[in-house]
Design a protein around this motif. Structure first.
Motif, mmCIF file in Angstrom:
data_model
loop_
_atom_site.group_PDB
_atom_site.id
_atom_site.type_symbol
_atom_site.label_atom_id
_atom_site.label_comp_id
_atom_site.label_asym_id
_atom_site.label_seq_id
_atom_site.Cartn_x
_atom_site.Cartn_y
_atom_site.Cartn_z
ATOM 1 N N LYS A 199 0.840 -1.193 0.000
ATOM 2 C CA LYS A 199 0.000 0.000 0.000
ATOM 3 C C LYS A 199 0.878 1.248 0.000
ATOM 4 C CE LYS A 199 -3.854 -2.208 2.419
ATOM 5 N NZ LYS A 199 -4.718 -2.188 3.633
ATOM 6 N N ARG A 200 1.104 1.782 -1.161
ATOM 7 C CA ARG A 200 1.826 3.041 -1.334
ATOM 8 C C ARG A 200 1.078 3.874 -2.356
ATOM 9 N NH1 ARG A 200 7.620 3.093 0.013
ATOM 10 N NH2 ARG A 200 8.273 1.039 0.741
ATOM 11 N N LYS A 201 1.383 5.151 -2.410
ATOM 12 C CA LYS A 201 0.820 5.976 -3.463
ATOM 13 C C LYS A 201 1.260 5.418 -4.806
ATOM 14 C CE LYS A 201 0.402 10.386 -1.023
ATOM 15 N NZ LYS A 201 0.797 11.821 -1.007
ATOM 16 N N LYS A 202 0.341 5.375 -5.750
ATOM 17 C CA LYS A 202 0.641 4.767 -7.048
ATOM 18 C C LYS A 202 1.857 5.409 -7.696
ATOM 19 C CE LYS A 202 -1.325 3.555 -11.520
ATOM 20 N NZ LYS A 202 -2.526 3.625 -12.405
ATOM 21 N N SER A 203 1.957 6.718 -7.630
ATOM 22 C CA SER A 203 3.082 7.409 -8.270
ATOM 23 C C SER A 203 4.410 6.982 -7.648
ATOM 24 C CB SER A 203 2.924 8.922 -8.150
ATOM 25 O OG SER A 203 2.845 9.316 -6.787
ATOM 26 N N ARG A 204 4.423 6.841 -6.318
ATOM 27 C CA ARG A 204 5.637 6.414 -5.628
ATOM 28 C C ARG A 204 5.952 4.977 -5.950
ATOM 29 N NH1 ARG A 204 10.627 7.187 -4.153
ATOM 30 N NH2 ARG A 204 11.200 6.301 -2.139
ATOM 31 N N ARG A 205 4.930 4.126 -6.015
ATOM 32 C CA ARG A 205 5.132 2.714 -6.327
ATOM 33 C C ARG A 205 5.689 2.544 -7.735
ATOM 34 N NH1 ARG A 205 0.347 1.149 -5.127
ATOM 35 N NH2 ARG A 205 -0.488 0.758 -7.200
ATOM 36 N N GLU B 20 7.453 4.774 -9.372
ATOM 37 C CA GLU B 20 8.815 5.295 -9.367
ATOM 38 C C GLU B 20 9.809 4.253 -8.834
ATOM 39 O OE1 GLU B 20 11.454 8.739 -7.069
ATOM 40 O OE2 GLU B 20 9.281 8.627 -6.790
#
Length: 278
Positions: free
Chosen positions: A192-198, A200
């Protein structure tokens, strides 16, 4: 009720593992002994079957470097290998030999310490530069509490030990690191992470995975005697750093001055390494 390691949160696991490395729990838990320091590592040979002490080699035959790319291998690959091995040794010791307990965290620690795998630009061009970058990360706020410069210098000994074992051990270590990155990338998909961070992080791991595989194929083709020479160079750079006096900040400043002084000799260093690995 008894609490097992799997009951801990990811952050709790990381704090626990860092306490192991720093020696805080040394009286309670037997420290992990790296596989590359065991006597059995001296007779390691590549096979699809590993042991409990030594990670297995690649699951399939490695292709030649010429099949991976039409361009000639960089003369700096030996230097990049030092950087990658340092991050591998550090991460395994950080997780007490069990990177599987937190594959994502392990992969992120590899990217944090390795200039070659974690940065898109500014790759090291000398052994001193490679080692210095890794040491700066160990002395950063993220890892400084583990022991700082003296702690970081110990991983240079690990790198020298791995190089001294020869090609088969190096391929096994890179294969293990390759698996670490692959598993971390796989587990990241369900985290569970922000999609953009995942996205990256996933992109960085994919690039790191390709780099590790390429250098593993290159290592497999090199003559065994080359590693003895490279180990000697790494040892000499460690000695030069240990001769510096003062606190960590002054040591890092002096290292930067040494790097600037040697920059004019970069082409000569590249030529020497090219000779060793040609």
């Amino acid at each position: 009720d008894r609490v097992s390691f799997d009951d801990l949160s990811v952050e709790e696991k990381k704090r626990f593992q860092r306490a192991l490395v720093s020696g805080e729990l040394s009286k309670m838990i037997e420290p992990w002994e790296p596989w590359w320091l065991k006597p059995s590592a001296r007779t390691i040979s590549l096979s699809n079957e590993g042991t409990q002490l030594i990670p297995p080699g690649p699951g399939s035959p490695l292709p030649s470097v010429s099949k991976l790319s039409s361009t000639e291998p960089s003369p700096l690959l030996a230097i990049h290998l030092v950087d990658i091995l340092y991050s591998y040794c550090f991460t395994l010791r950080l997780y007490n030999g069990n990177w599987q307990s937190d594959a994502i965290g392990s992969a992120l620690d590899v990217l944090s310490v390795s200039s070659v795998l974690g940065r898109g630009a500014g790759q090291p061009e000398t052994v001193l530069e490679a080692v210095s970058y890794c040491l700066e990360q160990i002395c950063s706020p993220t890892y400084r509490h583990m022991g700082g410069l003296q702690f970081g210098l110990g991983f240079i000994d690990d790198v020298i030990s791995l190089l001294s074992l020869g090609t088969s051990a190096l391929v096994c270590s890179l294969s293990d690191l390759h698996s670490l990155i692959q598993v971390g990338e796989s587990e990241l998909k369900s985290e569970k992470r922000k999609k953009s961070r995942r996205v990256e992080i996933s992109s960085k791991l994919k690039i790191a995975e390709r780099k590790i595989y390429s250098i593993m194929c290159w290592v497999h083709e090199q003559p065994g005697e080359a590693w003895t020479s490279l180990a000697a160079i790494v040892g000499a750079e460690k000695s030069s750093i240990m001769e510096l006096e003062g606190n960590e900040q002054s040591v890092k400043s002096t290292i930067r001055l040494k790097l600037e002084a040697r920059f004019s000799l970069k082409k000569l260093n590249e030529s020497s390494l090219t000779f060793l690995f040609s």
